[in-house]
Design an enzyme around this catalytic site. Structure first.
Site, PDB file in Angstrom:
ATOM      1  N   SER A  10       0.748  -1.050  -0.026  1.00 16.37           N
ATOM      2  CA  SER A  10      -0.276   0.059   0.118  1.00 16.37           C
ATOM      3  C   SER A  10       0.766   1.307   0.002  1.00 16.37           C
ATOM      4  CB  SER A  10      -0.823   0.008   1.152  1.00 16.37           C
ATOM      5  OG  SER A  10      -1.816   1.056   1.020  1.00 16.37           O
ATOM      6  N   HIS A  27      -7.651  -0.047  -1.434  1.00 21.25           N
ATOM      7  CA  HIS A  27      -7.577  -1.340  -2.470  1.00 21.25           C
ATOM      8  C   HIS A  27      -8.826  -1.997  -2.855  1.00 21.25           C
ATOM      9  CE1 HIS A  27      -3.516  -0.465  -1.324  1.00 21.25           C
ATOM     10  NE2 HIS A  27      -3.629  -0.695  -0.214  1.00 21.25           N
TER      11      HIS A  27
END
Length: 300
Positions: free
Chosen positions: A86, A195
């Site tokens: 991330s 996400h």
């Protein structure tokens, strides 16, 4: 020894994580750059109160990852590959020599601001462990069919997954998985639904911002956790960084791919330790360390 530096994402943050960075001229420069560009002292980013804000969390993880990665490089410990989870993709790209730190600070600030403004309350991420993929995916599918906002965001391990969406719905998904007889769950210390398609608009805006930024061919091989493959071209890395907030992450497949490429040492940058455990399950005969709990002399 073929080694990868890994960089943790949100959830790994810790109070005062920026107060014990290595004592090195390059780290001092990094701290000053961050102060000058952001206009704040570092202790304004990593206090207990500050870390309730996703903007401060993402900036602190960027600064911490770059400081430790650069320090290791300066003392002779250099990565063959970099892999970030991330927000961890940003310090990974900086340490690999592809993205300038100044640009990374501005981009991460914009990234975090857009995520926060889009979902200020009521959303987050939930980890599920011990369950099979088919049961997790089935729970997500059944709720999506009812119009609920829940997504399978991270495939971190063979039996470890992360869901993103409305907290109310995440609880229901966890209960459905547990009804199969397996699967423990816990909310992550993340206040936005990363996400997943909920952040598609924000990622496209960030990609537009990236068009004025110049990236370089990396000195270390950059691995995309979204694609589970090495990206060589600056434009590929640029797109990966911009869009990763809305793309599903395949950490398990990324680790498996690196094992197949001959990686036998994994070094996780502070403040993380979770990625080390995930990698260790795949690289059972290699060396997996989180840097904070390691005597660096053993690596030299």
């Amino acid at each position: 020894m073929t080694q990868v530096f890994t960089f943790p994402g949100q959830g790994a943050q810790r109070v005062h994580m920026l107060q014990n960075l290595p004592d090195h001229p390059d780290v001092t420069l990094i701290k000053q750059q961050a102060k000058d560009i952001l206009g704040v002292k570092l202790d304004a980013l990593d206090s207990k109160e500050a870390l309730t804000d996703t903007v401060n969390v993402q900036l602190a993880l960027l600064i911490c990852g770059v400081a430790w990665g650069r320090y290791l490089q300066n003392i002779g410990i250099k990565p063959d590959y970099v892999l970030g989870l991330s927000i961890g993709a940003y310090p990974a790209a900086v340490v690999a020599g592809s993205l300038d730190f100044d640009d990374a600070l501005r981009l991460v600030k914009a990234r975090a601001d857009s995520m926060k403004s889009a979902y200020p309350t009521g959303y987050g991420m939930l980890a599920i462990t011990g369950a099979e993929f088919k049961h997790v995916q089935a729970a997500v599918n059944s709720l999506q069919e009812k119009g609920e906002n829940v997504y399978l965001a991270n495939l971190n391990g063979e039996y470890q997954f992360v869901l993103a969406g409305e907290k109310r719905v995440l609880k229901i998904a966890a209960e459905q998985v547990r009804s199969t007889g397996v699967g423990a769950s816990v909310f992550l210390d993340v206040t936005v639904p990363s996400h997943c398609p909920l952040l598609r608009e924000q990622s496209e805006k960030l990609l537009a911002m990236f068009q004025s930024i110049t990236l370089k061919t990396p000195n270390s091989l950059y691995v995309s956790a979204a694609k589970a493959r090495v990206l060589h071209k600056p434009d590929e890395i640029k797109k990966d960084l911009a869009l990763n907030m809305s793309h599903q992450l395949h950490w398990h497949d990324s680790c498996q791919m690196l094992k197949e490429k001959g990686v036998n040492r994994v070094l996780e940058m502070p403040p993380g330790s979770t990625l080390t455990g995930l990698f260790r399950k795949i690289l059972s005969t290699g060396e997996c360390y989180n840097i904070e709990n390691l005597n660096l002399k053993t690596l030299l």
